[in-house]
Design a protein around this motif. Sequence first.
Motif, mmCIF file in Angstrom:
data_model
loop_
_atom_site.group_PDB
_atom_site.id
_atom_site.type_symbol
_atom_site.label_atom_id
_atom_site.label_comp_id
_atom_site.label_asym_id
_atom_site.label_seq_id
_atom_site.Cartn_x
_atom_site.Cartn_y
_atom_site.Cartn_z
ATOM 1 N N VAL A 103 81.035 15.361 28.405
ATOM 2 C CA VAL A 103 80.634 14.313 29.340
ATOM 3 C C VAL A 103 80.692 14.782 30.797
ATOM 4 O O VAL A 103 80.228 14.079 31.690
ATOM 5 N N TYR A 104 81.219 15.978 31.029
ATOM 6 C CA TYR A 104 81.388 16.438 32.411
ATOM 7 C C TYR A 104 80.087 16.459 33.222
ATOM 8 O O TYR A 104 80.082 16.036 34.391
ATOM 9 N N PRO A 105 78.949 16.904 32.656
ATOM 10 C CA PRO A 105 77.720 16.883 33.463
ATOM 11 C C PRO A 105 77.361 15.505 34.009
ATOM 12 O O PRO A 105 76.753 15.394 35.076
ATOM 13 N N ALA A 106 77.759 14.460 33.303
ATOM 14 C CA ALA A 106 77.427 13.097 33.738
ATOM 15 C C ALA A 106 78.324 12.602 34.869
ATOM 16 O O ALA A 106 77.985 11.600 35.516
ATOM 17 N N VAL A 107 79.449 13.276 35.107
ATOM 18 C CA VAL A 107 80.382 12.802 36.149
ATOM 19 C C VAL A 107 80.620 13.833 37.244
ATOM 20 O O VAL A 107 81.331 13.546 38.212
ATOM 21 N N GLN A 108 80.040 15.021 37.137
ATOM 22 C CA GLN A 108 80.394 16.084 38.075
ATOM 23 C C GLN A 108 79.947 15.817 39.510
ATOM 24 O O GLN A 108 80.433 16.468 40.437
ATOM 25 N N CYS B 269 86.364 7.469 33.149
ATOM 26 C CA CYS B 269 85.825 8.405 34.134
ATOM 27 C C CYS B 269 84.363 8.085 34.449
ATOM 28 O O CYS B 269 83.953 8.092 35.611
ATOM 29 N N LEU B 270 83.572 7.795 33.439
ATOM 30 C CA LEU B 270 82.171 7.442 33.664
ATOM 31 C C LEU B 270 82.036 6.228 34.576
ATOM 32 O O LEU B 270 81.108 6.144 35.389
ATOM 33 N N GLU B 271 82.981 5.305 34.448
ATOM 34 C CA GLU B 271 82.941 4.086 35.253
ATOM 35 C C GLU B 271 83.690 4.228 36.578
ATOM 36 O O GLU B 271 83.727 3.293 37.376
ATOM 37 N N TYR C 296 83.245 13.813 40.309
ATOM 38 C CA TYR C 296 84.531 14.419 39.953
ATOM 39 C C TYR C 296 84.401 15.937 39.925
ATOM 40 O O TYR C 296 83.380 16.468 39.486
ATOM 41 N N ARG C 297 85.457 16.622 40.368
ATOM 42 C CA ARG C 297 85.489 18.069 40.289
ATOM 43 C C ARG C 297 86.463 18.509 39.207
ATOM 44 O O ARG C 297 87.488 17.851 38.964
ATOM 45 N N LEU C 298 86.146 19.596 38.559
ATOM 46 C CA LEU C 298 86.977 20.125 37.485
ATOM 47 C C LEU C 298 88.128 20.922 38.067
ATOM 48 O O LEU C 298 87.933 21.802 38.911
ATOM 49 N N LEU C 299 89.343 20.628 37.608
ATOM 50 C CA LEU C 299 90.515 21.358 38.063
ATOM 51 C C LEU C 299 90.703 22.635 37.254
ATOM 52 O O LEU C 299 90.184 22.790 36.154
ATOM 53 N N GLU C 300 91.470 23.546 37.812
ATOM 54 C CA GLU C 300 91.712 24.824 37.150
ATOM 55 C C GLU C 300 92.694 24.685 36.000
ATOM 56 O O GLU C 300 92.568 25.350 34.971
ATOM 57 N N ILE D 35 90.691 18.559 32.945
ATOM 58 C CA ILE D 35 91.186 17.578 33.917
ATOM 59 C C ILE D 35 90.266 17.576 35.132
ATOM 60 O O ILE D 35 89.941 18.629 35.683
ATOM 61 N N VAL D 36 89.852 16.389 35.532
ATOM 62 C CA VAL D 36 88.990 16.248 36.706
ATOM 63 C C VAL D 36 89.667 15.365 37.757
ATOM 64 O O VAL D 36 90.558 14.573 37.442
#
Length: 263
Positions: free
Chosen positions: A58-63, A44-46, A66-70, A180-181
């Motif tokens: 790690v979500y802050p680094a990819v947001q 995901c980071l890459e 990428y968006r977070l799913l419900e 899941i993003v």
Amino acid sequence: MHKLAISPCPNDTFAFYGLLHGKTAYRGRLETTFADIEELNRLCLEGHVDFCKISFGVYPAVQDRYRLLEAGSALGFGCGPLVVARHELSRADLAGKRIAIPGRHTTAALLLDLYLDGDYQPVEMVFDRIMPACAAGEVDAGLIIHESRFTYDRHGLSRAVDLGEWWEHETGHPIPLGGIVARRDLDPAETAAFDAALTASIDYAHAHDAEVERFMRLHAAEIERDVMQRHVALYVNAFTRGLGARGRAAIEDLAERAAKLRG
């Protein structure tokens, strides 16, 4: 064809069974990869995948991409990572020690950073190597996740701290482990369809647990039926079906605490 990457752990294979086997209304084409959580974080980071299970750490680094799913998250109460050792260790005892972690980008490692204020020596290894390494004395303690929380005593290990209990006491929030993003540049209708299908897939799994169990067994590191069932019961809950405001508040709190720790 969209690229999907998830873990082989029972909670993910349980949740995704229906979606991957044509049991939902989703008809998008998926190329699916199963990988350890730290490998998923790296993918995901890459930016190599369209839909991915990642650590909330790690979500802050990819947001931004990428968006977070419900649907599909691992988040709840009483399900946090544990620090284990060959003998009981206090919080003070753990300071400065060599502690095996399942990857620098995992939520587990972030929680340990918060708990010890970064005062330990991390030793990265794949999560299913941690208990044997700890039992053999290669490290002073081990940070375990997934189904390892049900089997660490078989390795002669004792629990030093439950980081989930610590987090819940500190914050009052459920512990946010992973979610899941989806890529932000995907068609929003496609992303919404995938999210809805994952919710339907979770419902299908609950209604057809015997059918789903065969698929889970193909991928699980711990294949004992009891371990898989306990894993699913713990990590697949109401937050997995939908994060809601309470789940998202926990994720935001984790991100804020991480930002303060890292300056």
